[in-house]
Every structure is written in C-alpha cells, then in structure tokens.
Design an enzyme around this catalytic site. Structure first.
Site, PDB file in Angstrom:
ATOM      1  CD  GLU A  55       5.492  -4.592   4.655  1.00  0.00           C
ATOM      2  OE1 GLU A  55       5.940  -5.178   3.650  1.00  0.00           O
ATOM      3  OE2 GLU A  55       5.819  -4.885   5.827  1.00  0.00           O
ATOM      4  CE1 TYR A  97      11.489  -4.327   7.197  1.00  0.00           C
ATOM      5  CE2 TYR A  97      12.013  -2.118   6.415  1.00  0.00           C
ATOM      6  CZ  TYR A  97      11.938  -3.485   6.198  1.00  0.00           C
ATOM      7  OH  TYR A  97      12.314  -4.005   4.988  1.00  0.00           O
ATOM      8  CD  GLU A 130      12.627  -7.527   5.538  1.00  0.00           C
ATOM      9  OE1 GLU A 130      12.002  -6.597   5.008  1.00  0.00           O
ATOM     10  OE2 GLU A 130      12.574  -8.714   5.131  1.00  0.00           O
ATOM     11  CE1 TYR A 140       8.161  -5.750   8.380  1.00  0.00           C
ATOM     12  CE2 TYR A 140       9.773  -7.529   8.223  1.00  0.00           C
ATOM     13  CZ  TYR A 140       8.936  -6.604   7.616  1.00  0.00           C
ATOM     14  OH  TYR A 140       8.868  -6.544   6.245  1.00  0.00           O
ATOM     15  CG  ASN A 159       4.791  -4.883  -0.239  1.00  0.00           C
ATOM     16  OD1 ASN A 159       5.851  -5.481  -0.187  1.00  0.00           O
ATOM     17  ND2 ASN A 159       4.291  -4.294   0.826  1.00  0.00           N
TER      18      ASN A 159
END
Length: 500
Positions: free
Chosen positions: A212, A109, A118, A120, A74
C-alpha cells in the site's frame, strides 16, 4: 445544422478532456477496483478516486506479484486468498522493496465481518515506524516482537461501503529483512488482539500480502506469498511464542519435575506494559523482558493494581515444596530487583543480588504448595532489571503449565501457600489486593481518574490494563481489558463490590 454542430463540438470537447486526462494520468471516474485469480491465488488492485499518476501491477508465477508506481494518492494491491482464516501460517519473501516518499504498508491484510474489522500485520514500511492510536499490548510471534494497536474509523470506506469500524494493527518491532523467507503465524496476532479486548469477526473476507502507498510517492516492490500451513485452533507454530495470558505452555517446556517459562512469551498479557521484550544472544531464547532503563526509576511498592507484571500459571500433581529459579541479568545495585508472590499471598521483594552477565538465582522455595492450579506473579521494581526465564521445580510429583490459577491478582487460590526459606535478599511487603466480595477495603487502590498505567514509560498515566483495579464513587472495579473509560460505564469494567 447549428444543433448538429453544437453536438459535434460538445462531443469533441468531451473526448479531448478524456484524452488529456489519460495522458496526464488524472482519474476521471470513481475509485477503481480490480481482482481475480492467478495460479491458484486471489489478487487485487484498488486505487482511490483522487489518485493521479500511474500504478503498474503485474502477477508473476504462483504467489509472486510485482508493482511499480509513481503517483499521488492511495492505492493497495497484493496476492493471497479470497477467504481468510485465523489459523493460516503465511509464508512470504520480499525481494525488492523500494518505497520513496509518502506513507504506506507492506503487511498481511484482510477484513472480517460480524463485527466488521480491518486488520494489518505490518512487516515493512517507508519512513518512521508506524504506531496506532490505542495501544493493546505486545506479542512475540515467530521469534519477532510485535506491538498491538487499534484505531476506530468513522464513516470511512470499507468492504461494505461507508461504515464505522475498527482497524487492528500488529507492527513488527523492526523491518523484515529482504530476500529471506518469513512466516507469520496469524493465530498469534488474532489471539493478541483478543487478549487486548477486541476479537476478529466470525466471517473472514479476503486475506492477502499487501503493498500500500499513499501521498506523493514512487517505488518498486516484488514479493511472493505462500500458504505455510495451519497453526490449529490454539497452538502456534514451533517458532512462535504464544501471546495468550491464560496459558504459557505453548512457549514453555515442561519435563515432569521441572517447568520452564520464557518470560517474553507472556508479553500478550494485559498488565505486561511497561515491560518490554528485547533481544540478547545470551538470553536463553535470545530474548528477555525488562522495564526499559531510563535513569533510576523504581516502583516503590508492589500492588495488584499496578501494571508491569506477568502471571505464570502452573499445576502440581501433589502437594510439594516448589523451588523458584529465575534467569536474570542484574548488572548493579540500581538494576537488581523485582517483586513476586504466589497466588493471593503477600508480595515479596528480591533485591541486592547482582550477577556477572546472565545467571540463575533462587529467590525462594515455596513450602507445602497444594496439588492443583496456582499462579506465580512477577512485578517490576527497578528499571533495567533483565528477566529471562523462570523454572519451577517441585520436591515431589510433577509440574506442568496450566490455564488455571488466578486470572488476576485479586482472585484467590484454592489453597493458601506459605513462603519459607527465602533468600536473605528477600523481604515481604504487604499486598493491596482487591477482593471480589460485595464489600471490602479499597485502601491503596487507585481512585478514578488516577490511572494505573501508561502507554509508554515516559508518558502520563492514562488508562488501566486488564486486571487493574480502580475505585469510582465508592465502588471497586476491575478492568477486563485495556480501557480509558469511566469505571463501570461500559463492558470494559467488572464491578467487584462496594468499598468499606
């Protein structure tokens, strides 16, 4: 001497291990994080401690960045601002997007604190379109439909170390085209999440245009981000549709003696689903709402506790008769009906009027509607009935959008209105509205666990939307937002009173 030789031998083995790790691109340390400022923009690159392979991130001029990778694991990277804001309009252009294998996101983001969130706003992705675990509704912003979801992360990495927090997602209906300038009015997404029951925190951390990837993947992305202005505290950019369930004025036009509302602008209301926003060049703003056609589904009777309804709030300057016109596309006898009512009156049925493509019909004229705030409710009846826009025209005085009226169909208007001169295709039906009094008749209201709403048209009834009423242990409750908890067990429910 042996001790010195052992030390040299051990040191040599360690250096050899590091060298082999570098050559094989195997990380030998914990997750890495780099950030800085470039040409007035904040940038960052994060890689997980399990990532193997390579990631090559480069800053370009102004808000441009370029990343190439071939890795298993990641990573995130991107460019934007060290401090985010809910009112920023983010402009971007993605010229290259090649993402092969694995998963990932190309999104606006960021993070907030108080609470820790968090978020998105997903614009592109590899493979199939992503979805979240808990649906929060839909919005239309900057001419694009987005689906809203949330997901809880338990003991996961965050900007404050290992924490339990919520992720909020707003996912574009289709991938953003390459090589074009796009805008994201972030306030619309923040408002949509809030209407779905979860607000961003009071303190913003960074806010970036993110690339990402996770899993075994390789690719190349080149994109540019810029600040396209501010949407203010409550209004959206001129190309966006507000998701606020309390007002439709930001996406509607009023001209003194007429008030027009694009129905897709109401997609953020808690009871909107299973209505869906779809695109048609013949619709007045190229979009309309519909209960998607999957055969011959029909809601047999209107109910204040059923989902698939929208509220149009308006205000009159004086008592008047109000013409109710609606632009529709009702192709045949199986796709030509819906329910409607004014304030807390009885539900009426519009039926048996087909159109040749898009056309305007007048279900009724409401008589002697008093001055002040009112709410016109529209509810699904037959799937496939396409609804575009509503125009309200008073016989005297002026009409405008209003945040007043009833916020749910159980609220009563400050005055009653009688419906007259209905078209021959309309017939009244009784309403099962729930009262806010300390006791009342709960007949016709779903009893827990007989849920009122589905996450999708083919799914099971598994939750209640904002404004839906349910009975549990002889008590009537109303959902404050999307919820699947036991009525009365937490803040997602409001107690309305005991049932007779």
């Amino acid at each position: 001497m042996n001790t010195r030789n052992n030390y040299v031998s051990t040191l040599s083995r360690r250096l050899l291990t590091v060298l082999i790790s570098i050559l094989l691109f195997v990380p030998v340390a914990n997750a890495s994080f780099e950030s800085g400022n470039d040409n007035g923009f904040y940038w960052q690159l994060w890689k997980s401690n399990s990532l193997s392979g390579w990631v090559d991130y480069q800053n370009g001029s102004a808000g441009n960045f370029d990343v190439k990778w071939d890795s298993n694991g990641n990573y995130t990277c991107g460019k934007g601002w060290g401090t985010g804001t809910s009112n920023r309009v983010i402009g971007y252009n993605v010229g290259v997007y090649n993402h092969n294998g694995g998963g990932g996101s190309f999104a606006v983001y960021g993070w907030t604190r108080s609470p820790l969130i968090e978020y998105y706003v997903k614009e592109r992705w590899p493979g199939s379109r992503p979805s979240g675990s808990i649906r929060m509704g839909q919005i239309t912003s900057d001419g694009v439909r987005y689906d809203l979801h949330r997901s809880q992360q338990v003991n996961k990495p965050s900007i404050d170390g290992t924490q339990t927090f919520w992720q909020l997602f707003s996912t574009r209906a289709s991938q953003a085209p390459l090589g074009q300038d796009h805008e994201i009015t972030f306030a619309n997404h923040a408002r949509g999440w809030a209407n779905g029951g979860m607000s961003l925190g009071s303190s913003h951390n960074y806010q970036i245009l993110l690339q990402e990837a996770w899993g075994n993947s390789e690719g190349h992305v080149n994109a540019t981000v810029w600040d396209a202005g501010s949407s203010g505290n409550s209004s959206s950019s001129s190309s966006s549709s507000s998701s606020s369930s309390s007002s439709s004025s930001s996406s509607s036009s009023s001209g003194g003696n007429a008030y027009t509302v694009e129905l897709e602008s109401l997609s953020g209301q808690g009871s909107f689903f299973p209505f869906d926003v779809q695109t048609d060049g013949g619709a007045s703003a190229n979009q309309y709402i519909v209960w998607p056609n999957s055969g011959s589904q029909m809601l047999s009777s209107a109910s204040d506790s059923q989902s698939g309804r929208v509220a149009i709030n308006f205000s009159l300057s004086q008592t008047a008769n109000v013409q109710f016109d609606i632009r529709v596309n009702m192709a045949n006898g199986n796709d030509d009906s819906f329910y409607y009512k004014l304030d807390s009156g009885s539900w009426n049925t519009q039926n048996n009027t087909s159109t040749n493509g898009w056309g305007t019909i007048r279900p009724t004229t409401f008589s002697n509607v008093s001055s002040g705030s009112h709410t016109l409710w529209i509810q699904r009846r037959e799937d496939g009935t396409k609804l575009d826009s509503v125009t309200l025209t008073p016989s005297a005085g002026s009409v405008s959008g209003s945040s007043g009226g009833s916020s749910s169909s159980s609220s009563s208007s400050s005055s009653s209105s009688s419906s007259s001169s209905s078209s021959s295709s309309s017939s009244s039906s009784s309403s099962s509205s729930s009262s806010g009094s300390t006791s009342g008749d709960c007949g016709g209201v779903n009893e827990y666990p007989n849920w009122t709403a589905k996450d999708w048209s083919g799914g099971d009834y598994n939750h209640a939307n904002a404004g839906d009423s349910m009975v549990y242990q002889g008590v009537l409750y109303q959902a404050n937002w999307y919820t699947n908890t036991v009525p009365g067990s937490d803040a997602s429910w409001k107690r309305l009173g005991s049932c007779n």
